[in-house]
Design a protein around this motif. Structure first.
Motif, PDB file in Angstrom:
ATOM      1  N   ALA A 171       0.814  -1.215   0.000  1.00  0.00           N
ATOM      2  CA  ALA A 171       0.000   0.000   0.000  1.00  0.00           C
ATOM      3  C   ALA A 171       0.848   1.266   0.000  1.00  0.00           C
ATOM      4  CB  ALA A 171      -0.946  -0.005   1.211  1.00  0.00           C
ATOM      5  N   GLY A 172       1.907   1.272   0.792  1.00  0.00           N
ATOM      6  CA  GLY A 172       2.747   2.456   0.864  1.00  0.00           C
ATOM      7  C   GLY A 172       3.451   2.742  -0.450  1.00  0.00           C
ATOM      8  N   GLU A 173       3.984   1.698  -1.082  1.00  0.00           N
ATOM      9  CA  GLU A 173       4.668   1.884  -2.359  1.00  0.00           C
ATOM     10  C   GLU A 173       3.687   2.312  -3.449  1.00  0.00           C
ATOM     11  OE1 GLU A 173       6.693  -1.742  -3.175  1.00  0.00           O
ATOM     12  OE2 GLU A 173       8.304  -1.347  -1.721  1.00  0.00           O
ATOM     13  N   LEU A 174       2.505   1.720  -3.453  1.00  0.00           N
ATOM     14  CA  LEU A 174       1.505   2.094  -4.448  1.00  0.00           C
ATOM     15  C   LEU A 174       1.065   3.542  -4.253  1.00  0.00           C
ATOM     16  CD1 LEU A 174      -0.575  -1.191  -4.538  1.00  0.00           C
ATOM     17  CD2 LEU A 174       0.578  -0.152  -6.501  1.00  0.00           C
ATOM     18  N   ALA A 175       0.916   3.969  -3.010  1.00  0.00           N
ATOM     19  CA  ALA A 175       0.527   5.353  -2.747  1.00  0.00           C
ATOM     20  C   ALA A 175       1.608   6.314  -3.225  1.00  0.00           C
ATOM     21  CB  ALA A 175       0.263   5.548  -1.254  1.00  0.00           C
ATOM     22  N   GLU A 176       2.864   5.960  -2.977  1.00  0.00           N
ATOM     23  CA  GLU A 176       3.971   6.809  -3.419  1.00  0.00           C
ATOM     24  C   GLU A 176       4.006   6.896  -4.939  1.00  0.00           C
ATOM     25  OE1 GLU A 176       8.842   7.234  -2.870  1.00  0.00           O
ATOM     26  OE2 GLU A 176       7.745   5.625  -1.838  1.00  0.00           O
TER      27      GLU A 176
END
Length: 337
Positions: free
Chosen positions: A78-83
């Motif tokens: 989720a964090g990488e996709l948000a970035e």
């Protein structure tokens, strides 16, 4: 990177599916000589490529003419996709789409693609994080099921979970994916299409935008599907028979398309080809996307052969393209356009 030019309003009525090695920036520029209104998608780009690849323009570079344009992301963190979604917005993309449909072993091993249909909560967390990171739409492209998921209720559970995270747009490939026992190529044809499941999904969720993908080859079929769903997405046919796109604007949007003939579309791409060659691109990397333009037309085989035999040679330039185009009788091509 995007220049900040005003974009046409996003309308998903018709879109060209993201396809690895096919929907490159050069194909998308070519597609814009045929349709101004269709929504175009990039190939799937993984979060790792964006966050760790260099230069970033290799994965995100695009031309202003390509808009409206969506970036399809592959990933599950989720964090990488948000970035990456935030980076996509910075680069000027009009939409970010999460791939929950690719069946290849390579992406499965990284928890990317269709295998995520077995992890709806993980997809929901990713969508929630992406939506918090951007102001552009975040959408999901998925299958009707995977492996033993073969009931309407299985798809319903996935859609409901992800919709609760704020996703209101789903493009559904109406074919189940077998993640074990079938190759990615077989997964494009062997599991039977089930349009009815997608139609029932839309009927039970009028509040959601439900698009359909899979096996669509004609404008007539697209019109028929639009009676049951909100949008259609066409893949291989839009690539192998690109002239299909020339009828989209008038048939589905009620406005004239940009191309009066196949020759006109090819000539309209010349300035783009010249610019890309000046940037160091190889001619055949661009013209390979045009090989189907004169499909079924007098001189079409000669056109393809000339580009195939000469476009890869060192120093191949616009002259090669012009010579190939001269092999197609323009009067006949225009008459049957």
């Amino acid at each position: 990177m995007d220049t900040g030019t005003a974009r046409p309003a996003l309308d998903r009525t018709f879109s060209v599916a993201p396809m690895m090695d096919w929907t490159t920036r050069d194909y998308r520029a070519f597609a814009r000589t045929l349709t101004r209104r269709a929504l175009l998608y990039t190939e799937m780009v993984t979060t790792g490529a964006i966050l760790h690849g260099s230069p970033r323009s290799r994965f995100l570079g695009h031309d202003d003419v390509e808009h409206p344009l969506a970036l399809q992301l592959g990933g599950s963190d989720a964090g990488e996709l948000a970035e990456c979604a935030a980076i996509a917005e910075e680069w000027g993309y009009d939409e970010v789409n999460l791939n929950v449909g690719c069946p290849s072993d390579r992406v499965q091993n990284n928890l990317i693609g269709a295998c995520l249909m077995g992890h709806p909560e993980k997809v929901a967390a990713a969508v929630r994080a992406m939506r918090e990171a951007v102001s552009i739409p975040v959408t999901v492209k998925c299958r009707i099921g995977i492996d033993d998921q073969d009931e309407d209720a299985d798809l319903e559970r996935f859609i409901a979970t992800v919709a609760d995270a704020g996703c209101d747009t789903f493009i559904v490939h109406a074919r189940k994916a077998w993640l074990e026992g079938l190759s990615p190529k077989e997964n494009r044809d062997i599991p039977p299409l089930n349009y009815g499941r997608v139609h029932r999904l839309k009927a039970s969720h009028p509040e959601l935008h439900i698009g359909i993908n899979g096996g669509l080859k004609t404008l007539e079929t697209c019109r028929e599907q639009l009676e049951c769903v909100d949008s259609v997405m066409v893949g291989r046919e839009a690539y192998q028979n690109p002239w299909l796109l020339a009828g989209i604007d008038e048939a589905l949007y009620g406005v004239p398309g940009p191309a009066e003939s196949r020759h006109a579309a090819a000539r309209a791409l010349r300035p783009y080809i010249a610019r890309r060659l000046d940037e160091g691109a190889k001619l055949n990397h661009i013209t390979r996307h045009l090989l189907g333009l004169f499909q079924g037309q007098p001189g079409g085989r000669k056109f393809r052969r000339h580009l195939s035999e000469n476009g890869h040679l060192d120093g191949a330039c616009l002259r090669v393209f012009d010579d190939a185009l001269s092999l197609v009788p323009e009067r006949e091509a225009a008459a049957v356009a």
